[in-house]
Every structure is written in C-alpha cells, then in structure tokens.
Design a protein around this motif. Structure first.
Motif, PDB file in Angstrom:
ATOM      1  N   HIS A  90       0.837  -1.212   0.000  1.00 42.56           N
ATOM      2  CA  HIS A  90       0.000   0.000   0.000  1.00 42.56           C
ATOM      3  C   HIS A  90       0.868   1.258   0.000  1.00 42.56           C
ATOM      4  N   ILE A  91       1.894   1.281   0.844  1.00 46.49           N
ATOM      5  CA  ILE A  91       2.780   2.454   0.927  1.00 46.49           C
ATOM      6  C   ILE A  91       3.540   2.633  -0.379  1.00 46.49           C
ATOM      7  N   LEU A  92       4.002   1.520  -0.951  1.00 46.46           N
ATOM      8  CA  LEU A  92       4.749   1.582  -2.206  1.00 46.46           C
ATOM      9  C   LEU A  92       3.862   2.080  -3.345  1.00 46.46           C
ATOM     10  N   PHE A  93       2.620   1.597  -3.379  1.00 44.21           N
ATOM     11  CA  PHE A  93       1.692   2.041  -4.428  1.00 44.21           C
ATOM     12  C   PHE A  93       1.377   3.528  -4.268  1.00 44.21           C
ATOM     13  N   GLU A  94       1.155   3.951  -3.022  1.00 47.45           N
ATOM     14  CA  GLU A  94       0.876   5.367  -2.767  1.00 47.45           C
ATOM     15  C   GLU A  94       2.054   6.240  -3.180  1.00 47.45           C
ATOM     16  N   LYS A  95       3.264   5.777  -2.856  1.00 49.58           N
ATOM     17  CA  LYS A  95       4.460   6.526  -3.234  1.00 49.58           C
ATOM     18  C   LYS A  95       4.591   6.588  -4.758  1.00 49.58           C
ATOM     19  N   THR A  96       4.273   5.481  -5.422  1.00 50.23           N
ATOM     20  CA  THR A  96       4.341   5.428  -6.879  1.00 50.23           C
ATOM     21  C   THR A  96       3.414   6.464  -7.506  1.00 50.23           C
ATOM     22  N   ALA A 101       6.499  12.931 -12.855  1.00 51.21           N
ATOM     23  CA  ALA A 101       6.530  12.299 -14.177  1.00 51.21           C
ATOM     24  C   ALA A 101       7.955  11.911 -14.561  1.00 51.21           C
ATOM     25  N   ALA A 102       8.923  12.772 -14.190  1.00 51.51           N
ATOM     26  CA  ALA A 102      10.329  12.477 -14.506  1.00 51.51           C
ATOM     27  C   ALA A 102      10.803  11.241 -13.750  1.00 51.51           C
ATOM     28  N   GLN A 103      10.400  11.103 -12.480  1.00 47.89           N
ATOM     29  CA  GLN A 103      10.796   9.931 -11.693  1.00 47.89           C
ATOM     30  C   GLN A 103      10.152   8.668 -12.240  1.00 47.89           C
ATOM     31  N   THR A 104       8.894   8.775 -12.662  1.00 45.98           N
ATOM     32  CA  THR A 104       8.215   7.629 -13.271  1.00 45.98           C
ATOM     33  C   THR A 104       8.916   7.223 -14.564  1.00 45.98           C
ATOM     34  N   ASP A 105       9.316   8.219 -15.360  1.00 52.44           N
ATOM     35  CA  ASP A 105      10.058   7.924 -16.593  1.00 52.44           C
ATOM     36  C   ASP A 105      11.367   7.208 -16.281  1.00 52.44           C
ATOM     37  N   LYS A 106      12.022   7.642 -15.196  1.00 48.61           N
ATOM     38  CA  LYS A 106      13.318   7.059 -14.827  1.00 48.61           C
ATOM     39  C   LYS A 106      13.166   5.594 -14.410  1.00 48.61           C
ATOM     40  N   PHE A 107      12.177   5.304 -13.574  1.00 46.72           N
ATOM     41  CA  PHE A 107      11.982   3.923 -13.116  1.00 46.72           C
ATOM     42  C   PHE A 107      11.382   3.054 -14.218  1.00 46.72           C
ATOM     43  N   GLU A 314      10.988  14.247  -2.758  1.00 40.60           N
ATOM     44  CA  GLU A 314       9.992  15.023  -3.492  1.00 40.60           C
ATOM     45  C   GLU A 314      10.694  15.877  -4.538  1.00 40.60           C
ATOM     46  N   GLU A 315      10.414  15.601  -5.795  1.00 39.77           N
ATOM     47  CA  GLU A 315      11.110  16.290  -6.879  1.00 39.77           C
ATOM     48  C   GLU A 315      10.438  17.610  -7.252  1.00 39.77           C
ATOM     49  N   LEU A 316       9.148  17.706  -6.929  1.00 36.47           N
ATOM     50  CA  LEU A 316       8.392  18.920  -7.252  1.00 36.47           C
ATOM     51  C   LEU A 316       7.770  19.490  -5.984  1.00 36.47           C
ATOM     52  N   PRO A 317       8.594  19.988  -5.070  1.00 32.18           N
ATOM     53  CA  PRO A 317       8.058  20.525  -3.816  1.00 32.18           C
ATOM     54  C   PRO A 317       7.281  21.822  -4.043  1.00 32.18           C
ATOM     55  N   VAL A 318       6.475  22.183  -3.065  1.00 35.49           N
ATOM     56  CA  VAL A 318       5.759  23.456  -3.122  1.00 35.49           C
ATOM     57  C   VAL A 318       6.651  24.523  -2.501  1.00 35.49           C
ATOM     58  N   PHE A 319       6.924  25.571  -3.251  1.00 38.50           N
ATOM     59  CA  PHE A 319       7.821  26.633  -2.793  1.00 38.50           C
ATOM     60  C   PHE A 319       7.022  27.797  -2.202  1.00 38.50           C
ATOM     61  N   LYS A 377       1.562  19.555 -20.020  1.00 41.08           N
ATOM     62  CA  LYS A 377       2.173  18.867 -18.880  1.00 41.08           C
ATOM     63  C   LYS A 377       2.856  19.858 -17.942  1.00 41.08           C
ATOM     64  N   LEU A 378       3.427  20.909 -18.494  1.00 39.57           N
ATOM     65  CA  LEU A 378       4.039  21.946 -17.660  1.00 39.57           C
ATOM     66  C   LEU A 378       2.975  22.732 -16.909  1.00 39.57           C
ATOM     67  N   LEU A 379       1.851  23.014 -17.574  1.00 41.05           N
ATOM     68  CA  LEU A 379       0.758  23.734 -16.921  1.00 41.05           C
ATOM     69  C   LEU A 379       0.189  22.933 -15.757  1.00 41.05           C
ATOM     70  N   LEU A 380       0.127  21.621 -15.924  1.00 41.92           N
ATOM     71  CA  LEU A 380      -0.346  20.734 -14.850  1.00 41.92           C
ATOM     72  C   LEU A 380       0.743  20.427 -13.826  1.00 41.92           C
ATOM     73  N   ARG A 381       1.913  20.916 -14.063  1.00 52.73           N
ATOM     74  CA  ARG A 381       3.112  20.710 -13.237  1.00 52.73           C
ATOM     75  C   ARG A 381       3.458  19.232 -13.061  1.00 52.73           C
ATOM     76  N   PHE A 382       3.366  18.497 -14.164  1.00 53.28           N
ATOM     77  CA  PHE A 382       3.922  17.148 -14.175  1.00 53.28           C
ATOM     78  C   PHE A 382       5.448  17.245 -14.202  1.00 53.28           C
ATOM     79  N   TYR A 383       5.939  18.319 -14.795  1.00 56.47           N
ATOM     80  CA  TYR A 383       7.362  18.644 -14.803  1.00 56.47           C
ATOM     81  C   TYR A 383       7.487  20.120 -14.438  1.00 56.47           C
TER      82      TYR A 383
END
Length: 574
Positions: A90-96, A101-107, A314-319, A377-383
């Motif tokens: 459950h924790i792994l799925f939630e983390k996934t 999007a960049a991390q998903t592409d990497k894995f 967290e690759e896309l933190p809230v600033f 994708k940028l507007l949705l902040r996937f990257y």
C-alpha cells in the motif's frame, strides 16, 4: 532494509508472541531424542511396562504439543506476513502515485509494476520463512549442540567443528547471490514491459500479422530472464551440495569415533542413537538455514529496489512566495519566457509566452512532436520548467499546493484510460459528483444517447480500457469525466480525434454554451477544432511560430494556412 524494518516495528508484539510459541514447540521436539535415550538406557532395564507406557505417552504428548504449537505459530506468522506485505504494498503504491513524471520515466512503468508485485512478494515470503524456519532452525541447532555436549562432549566437538566451515561457505555464496538476484529482477522488469506493451497493442499486432515478431521479441527477454535465473540458481544452488558434503563428512567422523568409544566403554549405543538423531536434526536445521540465506539474498535485492522508490525525495516541492514571487496583472493563465527540456540537453520548449483571461479559449496546433502536449504537462506541473515561469491568477504554479492546483483542471489526455467498472463510476472517477451532474456532463459530451441504448444504461460495465465500446464513444466518456466536476480550466489534448466532424462541432458548441466562464484549452490536429478559440498557438519544434485568432493566422502564418487548406481545401465548415 532499514526503511522496511521500520514498517515491521508495529508487528513486533505479535511476532514476539509467535516467537514464544515457536520456541515452546521447538523445545518439545528437542526433548524427544533425550526421552528416547532415557527409555533405552534406564526404563527398559527395569522391565516395567508401566514406565515404558508412561514415557511413551510423554513422547506422544511432546510430539502433539510440538505439532499444535507449530500450527498456531505458523498461522500467526502467515497473518503477520500478510498484514506486513499489505502495508508495504500500500505504501509503495501510494508513493508510486506521487512520483513526479520524470521519476516515473526514470523507473519505467514496467519496473514499478514489478516492484509492487514481484518484489513485495519476495519480502512477504521472506518474512514468513523467517518467522517459521528462521526461529525454529537456530533453536534446533543451538539446542541440539547443547544437549549433545551434555550427553557426549567428545563426539559433539567433532560435529561442531564442521559448523563454522558450513556457515562460511553459506555466507560467501550468499554475498554473490544478492547482485545476481538484482539482475534477475531487472530482467523481470524487461519481461513485464514487453508483456505490457503487447497486451495493450494486441489489436494492432493482430491487424499487422506481427504475432510471430512479437513472440520472438518476448522470447528474447524471456530467454535473458532464464539465463539470469540460471546464473543465480547455480550459484545459490551450490549451498546445499557444499553443506551436505561437510555434514556427511561430519557424520562419518562421528560414527567412526563413536564406534571406537563404544568399544572402549567410553560411550553407550543408546547415546550414539540419540546423538545421531540430534545430528540429523542439526543437519536439517542447517539445510533450512541455507534456504533462509537464499531467500534472504532475494529479499535483500527486492528490498533495495523497493527502497529506491520509497526513499525518492519530493522532486516537485511546493515553494514559498519568497522563492517565486507572484505576478498579479489580471491574467488567469500566463506563460512567461518558459523553456523546458526532458533530458537537460535539447530544448523541447523554447521561449513560450502567452496569457489568457477569464472566459477565453486557447487552441494549440502543430505537427507531431512540436511540443503541444509538453506545454500542457508543464501547466499541470507534471514537470517543472527549466527557466521562466507559469502563473495561475498571478501565482507561480510552483507555489500552489498540488491538490489545489489539480482541482483547477478537468483534463482529457491523449492516452487516457477507462477501467473495468460502470459508465457511471468511470465518469465520476471516485469524486463527489451527483448522478444528475454525471448525466448533464454526458449530454454535453454527446455520450448520453449511446449510453441510453445499453439495456443497463449508466450501470453498463465497461471492460478494461473500454475495449467493448468504440473509439468515439470512449472519447466522449472521457470528455464527460473531464467536465463533470465543473472546474476552472478544461484541457482537451487531441480528445476529439475519433469523432466525426458533426459530433465534434455539436460538442464544442455545447461546451462553449455551458462553460462560458471556463478557460478551455484545445490541443488538436484539426483546424476546425481550434478555429473559434480566442487565441491560437502554432507550434513547431517547441517554439511558437505564430499566435492570434483564426482569421489573423490565415493571413499571416503560412504553416497554419497550409494545415487549413490541406484539411478543408481552404474552407472551414461551421
């Protein structure tokens, strides 16, 4: 393993209770050869049937106790393993789901699937074995050694001399096993990827008669997996033969020495019989421990792969506003000098500048690979942008909480999906939306008519990916899903490509009439889809080569006019 061990801490009380039960069962087993020796040495000499029956019943009680307690402990171990693996999965799925999007592409999606399924199973299996065999075997080993030392220390030392050699061999072989099993898991990732691709594209494969080609492609990754498994299996499989060699050498030495000691009256036949029984128990314990080491090698390799995902930062933190200042200028959406690159080398978007006010609509058109979907994708902040900024109501999107940001959008992506459930639930998508709003959205999306043709209407069950409806019907359901929540912005990424021109026209008119205050962004290949937009962007190789309204672009942009002429012969049907 540290992270996964942290998740195991809440289960320690239950594991401790099971440990106590397992220890009790193992001690009951250890007493059996000792009781047998006592019967042979002392009870039989007295020629008392009552004593023989008494000690015989005691052996039966010990056996029954060991059996019952082992069953209870094993059931508890299975329950703990089930609950623990459930938590980890459950924790792994939630983390996934929260990876960028960049991390998903990497894995890669295939690797993430393998980690959630195969790797968590390895962890589950290891935790089970550790509670069942990992507790019993050491106790049986240590208990057997202690009792044999008491019975005949001389013979016991002969046996003990082989144990360090065995453990050293097991340790050295296991060290080689971990990287080999890591390689096996990567091969499993590749096989999952190919299977995933083929199952998704099965219709195309059949249509192009490429079954043999895909079979060969699968055979290639399957063969690689088999080779990697064989390499790991050969190395780890050598544990048992090596251990058996030293154990058999020990048994031969014990029998040879015990024969001489019995002849010299330094030991008794009864003691030798019990001793060999204990030696057999110790041998079996070492055999089981070698299996535990093999499973540990698999588990450690899997744990490392799981932790790679769990420990992703967290690759896309809230600033904060201090880091990215607001730009309040009356624009609802604004792209300011935006540049972006997927790989950090080639610019996929360059110097993107435009703005939208409340109620305006945006059309984005361009050749395949021009950067249309990337912009969304940028507007949705996937990257995150490489440079520049994107603002919503004057706030840099990097300062907006993700749940808040995503709540602004109703989106239909190019490769969106439907899942195996009712049409109603596919449109609702787990959100708090009434049946009335769902039907309203379906009517606007021109989906209500075909839905009502089903006998069970909105309760009609869709197959996975909506394969039991047509492409146009699928797109209309996805559009209904996007507009059902009545969000601030609607994004349609090539969402009407499977619709005929008439349905597409009626749908756009319905959206314009019912969502006048909503900013609608249309990404399309058809000029007819974007011609009525307040602003149209023409993209080419990641750059805006022209922007304006339809009539302006026909007069000023050669590329846009060429697209229009090629589709409609220069005439656009209203």
């Amino acid at each position: 393993m540290k992270t996964l061990l942290e998740y195991l801490k809440p289960f320690l009380p239950r594991m401790s209770y099971g440990f106590i039960i397992k220890v009790s069962a193992t001690l009951a087993e250890l007493f059996l050869p000792y009781i047998l020796t006592h019967i042979l040495e002392n009870v039989i000499k007295r020629q008392s049937v009552k004593l023989i029956v008494y000690w015989g019943i005691l052996m039966i009680i010990c056996s029954a106790t060991a059996c019952i307690l082992n069953i209870v402990a094993n059931r508890m171990a299975a329950t703990v393993s089930r609950d623990y693996s459930l938590k980890v999965r459950h924790i792994l799925f939630e983390k996934t789901l929260h990876l960028s999007a960049a991390q998903t592409d990497k894995f890669t999606v295939a690797s993430l699937e393998s980690r959630i399924t195969n790797d968590t199973y390895n962890i589950h299996h290891f935790v089970t074995v550790m509670q069942r065999m990992g507790v019993r075997s050491p106790i049986m080993l240590i208990g057997g050694v202690i009792i044999t030392l008491i019975m005949d220390s001389y013979l016991s030392l002969v046996m003990i001399a082989t144990i360090p050699i065995i453990f050293t061999c097991i340790y050295l072989i296991s060290r080689k096993g971990i990287p080999l099993y890591s390689k096996v898991q990567k091969s499993i990732d590749n096989m999952v990827r190919v299977v995933r691709e083929d199952t998704q594209g099965i219709r195309v494969i059949k249509a192009l008669s490429k079954e043999e080609y895909e079979h060969n492609r699968f055979n290639k990754v399957n063969t690689t997996l088999i080779k990697d498994e064989m390499s790991a299996g050969i190395v780890m499989g050598s544990v048992h033969p090596v251990m058996n060699l030293f154990m058999n050498m020990g048994i031969v030495a014990v029998i040879a020495i015990s024969a001489a000691r019995v002849t010299d009256n330094l030991s008794s036949p009864e003691t030798v019989i019990a001793f060999i029984q204990y030696f057999t128990q110790i041998s079996m314990s070492l055999m089981v421990l070698s299996r535990v080491f093999t499973m540990a090698s698999k588990s450690i390799a899997s744990a490392k792969r799981i932790e790679e995902v769990l420990l992703c930062e967290e690759e896309l933190p809230v600033f904060s506003f201090h880091e990215y200042k607001p730009n309040y200028n009356g624009n609802v959406i604004e792209f300011s000098k935006v540049n972006f690159s997927y790989n950090g080398k080639k610019e996929d978007l360059s110097d993107i500048n435009f703005s939208l006010k409340q109620g305006q609509t945006l059309g984005i058109i361009g050749a395949t690979g021009s950067g249309k979907s990337t912009l969304v994708k940028l507007l949705l902040r996937f990257y995150d942008v490489s440079s520049g900024a994107i603002y919503i109501n004057g706030e840099d999107i990097r300062t907006i909480e993700k749940n808040k940001l995503y709540s602004y959008f109703g989106t239909v992506m190019q490769n969106d999906f439907l899942y195996n459930d009712t049409i109603n639930e596919n449109i609702r998508f787990g959100r708090d939306i009434s049946d009335k709003d769902i039907k309203f959205a379906a009517k606007i999306a021109q989906a209500d008519s075909f839905i009502n043709n089903f006998a069970d209407k909105y309760e009609h069950i869709l197959s996975q990916k909506g394969t039991n409806i047509s492409g146009g019907q699928k797109q209309r359901l996805l559009i209904a899903r996007a507009i059902a929540k009545k969000t601030k912005f609607l994004i349609f990424d090539d969402s009407s490509s499977a619709l005929d021109y008439k349905t597409d026209l009626i749908l756009r008119q319905a959206i314009n009439e019912n969502f006048k205050d909503t900013i609608v962004i249309n990404i399309a290949q058809r000029v007819s889809t974007v011609k009525n937009c307040s602003l149209i962007l023409v993209l080419d190789e990641g750059k805006i080569i022209a922007k304006g309204r339809h009539d302006e672009l026909l007069a000023t942009c050669k590329e846009y006019k060429e697209i229009s002429d090629s589709q409609m012969g220069g005439a656009i049907i209203d």
